[in-house]
Each structure stands twice: as structure tokens, then as C-alpha cells.
Scaffold this motif. Structure first.
Motif, mmCIF file in Angstrom:
data_model
loop_
_atom_site.group_PDB
_atom_site.id
_atom_site.type_symbol
_atom_site.label_atom_id
_atom_site.label_comp_id
_atom_site.label_asym_id
_atom_site.label_seq_id
_atom_site.Cartn_x
_atom_site.Cartn_y
_atom_site.Cartn_z
ATOM 1 N N VAL A 58 -0.994 5.946 1.778
ATOM 2 C CA VAL A 58 -0.508 6.188 0.415
ATOM 3 C C VAL A 58 1.019 6.167 0.405
ATOM 4 O O VAL A 58 1.671 6.583 1.368
ATOM 5 C CB VAL A 58 -1.038 7.549 -0.125
ATOM 6 N N TYR A 59 1.581 5.660 -0.687
ATOM 7 C CA TYR A 59 3.025 5.706 -0.925
ATOM 8 C C TYR A 59 3.271 6.647 -2.098
ATOM 9 O O TYR A 59 2.566 6.598 -3.109
ATOM 10 C CB TYR A 59 3.577 4.315 -1.250
ATOM 11 N N LEU A 70 9.674 0.355 -3.624
ATOM 12 C CA LEU A 70 8.328 -0.060 -3.208
ATOM 13 C C LEU A 70 8.297 -1.579 -3.245
ATOM 14 O O LEU A 70 8.526 -2.188 -4.287
ATOM 15 C CB LEU A 70 7.262 0.515 -4.152
ATOM 16 N N LEU A 71 8.039 -2.204 -2.105
ATOM 17 C CA LEU A 71 8.163 -3.651 -1.981
ATOM 18 C C LEU A 71 6.817 -4.371 -2.134
ATOM 19 O O LEU A 71 6.705 -5.547 -1.780
ATOM 20 C CB LEU A 71 8.795 -4.003 -0.631
ATOM 21 N N LEU A 72 5.809 -3.683 -2.672
ATOM 22 C CA LEU A 72 4.483 -4.256 -2.856
ATOM 23 C C LEU A 72 4.072 -4.179 -4.321
ATOM 24 O O LEU A 72 4.432 -3.230 -5.024
ATOM 25 C CB LEU A 72 3.446 -3.474 -2.030
ATOM 26 N N ASN A 73 3.293 -5.173 -4.758
ATOM 27 C CA ASN A 73 2.697 -5.074 -6.083
ATOM 28 C C ASN A 73 1.292 -4.463 -5.957
ATOM 29 O O ASN A 73 0.844 -4.148 -4.857
ATOM 30 C CB ASN A 73 2.656 -6.435 -6.784
ATOM 31 N N LYS A 80 -3.757 -3.778 1.427
ATOM 32 C CA LYS A 80 -3.418 -2.940 2.585
ATOM 33 C C LYS A 80 -4.204 -1.630 2.592
ATOM 34 O O LYS A 80 -3.997 -0.774 3.455
ATOM 35 C CB LYS A 80 -1.914 -2.651 2.591
ATOM 36 N N GLY A 81 -5.086 -1.467 1.612
ATOM 37 C CA GLY A 81 -5.879 -0.241 1.554
ATOM 38 C C GLY A 81 -5.045 0.983 1.243
ATOM 39 O O GLY A 81 -5.366 2.097 1.649
#
Length: 234
Positions: A58-59, A70-73, A80-81
Motif C-alpha cells: 500500500v502507498y 506517486l509515480l503509478l496510475n 502491482k497488487g
């Protein structure tokens, strides 16, 4: 009436939202008791808690954090689960996951001292002294809450993140110590919003996995000393 007993709970592996809700409920219970005490002009003891937990990937982004760290959509998070939450602690973005030891002290600081700065510094001391037992020399980095290695060198790296919230001197959230965490997940964020500094773990520094139960025992030993806890209740 001052209460320096701390109730310890080990939640094992638990969903972030469930744990956040549980922390909130414990904090609110203490706050409600403090308000009732004041209204009735009585002095019933307020409880103190300390939760240990590991979270699934978790982020979390603090209330003053920048979402661009946060570098992810959403699709990449799902691949990435991992989940994502914007939460009510201080600080920017961080990662929690398996192999990382998270500690959430939910303390009525009026049982100890009313100084948020001192509270954070003592939490850092607890982690610094715990790491020293493993031969890991760590320290603070000026202006950056948490615990670091190699401060002032090109190899500065963070091993423990911290972020808290308080309400009527009651604390929640806390620290996240990378024991055996998968550091690859930190590549998907700018950790704590600080560019150009790496993260590390006890496993990475020592070249071997460290038993989490052993680390918990050492943390509690140093926490008891730092906060002058009278006893732990399990």
C-alpha cells in the motif's frame, strides 16, 4: 490521573483501511473520555495503546503531500497488487508492505508530556537504539523526520519513515521500519517527497533476513525506557 501503562497489540498482517479505522476508533475513545472528564470535572484514567502490524502492499499520502510523488496510475497500482490512500497524518508519501514493521502508538501524551517535537524525537531514538543493537549506525537528518543512514554522504538512505496525527494530545499513525521489506516498491514513489535520496532495510544492510519478533522485542524495550512506561499490558 496519570496512566503510564501501555496496552500492546500485535495485529499480524492487516489491511491498511481496517487498521486505520481501528486506530481512529481507539483515538476517539480516548478523546471522548477526556472530554467527559472535563465536563464532569473528574479524572478517570485514559488508556494508551501500541499496535504492531504488517500491511499488504500500500502507498499512503499525508495530508500535505503531493500526489505527483506517486509515480503509478490506477492500472499500474492494480498490476502491482498495491492500494493507495490519502490519509490524515503529517508527511508526504510512503510505502508499506510485507517485511516492514509498522508501529502505531496511540498515546494520551498528557500521561507522558505535552510536546509533539519531543514525541517524534523519542520515537526516532527508539529506532536508532534498536538498529544499534544490530550494528547499524543510524541518525536523524536535519529537517527530515525519520531515521537515516549515511547522512551527509552521497549514500544517504532512509530506513524508517515517520508520520503522525494528534487530537487533544492523543497520537495516531507512527513509524514504518524497513526490516525485510521489498525495496523495489519504493521505486514507484518519491519517498517522503524527498528527491535524490534512497531507502534501505535492515536486510539490505546486514545481508540477511531479520526475525520480526526479535525486532519488536527490542523496540518495546527501548520504547519503555524512552517514554518511562510503567508496564506493558498484553
Amino acid at each position: 490521573m496519570i496512566n503510564k501503562t501501555v496496552h500492546i497489540q500485535d495485529l499480524g498482517t492487516k489491511d491498511y483501511q481496517e487498521t486505520w479505522d481501528y486506530q481512529t476508533a481507539l483515538l476517539q475513545e480516548i478523546v471522548d473520555l477526556k472530554i467527559a472528564n472535563r465536563k464532569a470535572q473528574i479524572d478517570l484514567q485514559t488508556p494508551n495503546h501500541f499496535l504492531f502490524v504488517e500491511h499488504p502492499h500500500v502507498y499512503t499520502l499525508g495530508k500535505s503531500g503531493d500526489l505527483s510523488n506517486l509515480l503509478l496510475n490506477e492500472a499500474q497500482l492494480a498490476a502491482k497488487g498495491a492500494s493507495f490512500y490519502k490519509i490524515n497524518r503529517g508527511g508526504d508519501i510512503t510505502y508499506h508492505g510485507p517485511g516492514q514493521l509498522v508501529g502505531y502508538p496511540i498515546l494520551d501524551l498528557e500521561n507522558f508530556f505535552t510536546d509533539i517535537h519531543k514525541y517524534l524525537r523519542l520515537l526516532e531514538d527508539v529506532i536508532i537504539k534498536t538498529l544499534a543493537e544490530y550494528g547499524i549506525e543510524s541518525e536523524r537528518s536535519k529537517g527530515e523526520t525519520g531515521v537515516w543512514l549515511g547522512v551527509g554522504t552521497p549514500f544517504a538512505r532512509k530506513i524508517c519513515a515517520m508520520g503522525i496525527r494528534t487530537s487533544r494530545w492523543v497520537t495516531m499513525h507512527g513509524f514504518a521500519l524497513n526490516v525485510n521489506a521489498n525495496l523495489g516498491y519504493f521505486d514507484n514513489i518519491i519517498p517522503c517527497g524527498i528527491k535524490g535520496k534512497a531507502v534501505t532495510s535492515m536486510e539490505a544492510e546486514l545481508g540477511k533476513k531479520i526475525p520480526l519478533e526479535e525486532v519488536k522485542e527490542k523496540i518495546l524495550k527501548h520504547f519503555k525506557t524512552a517514554f518511562e512506561v510503567e508496564r506493558f499490558d498484553y
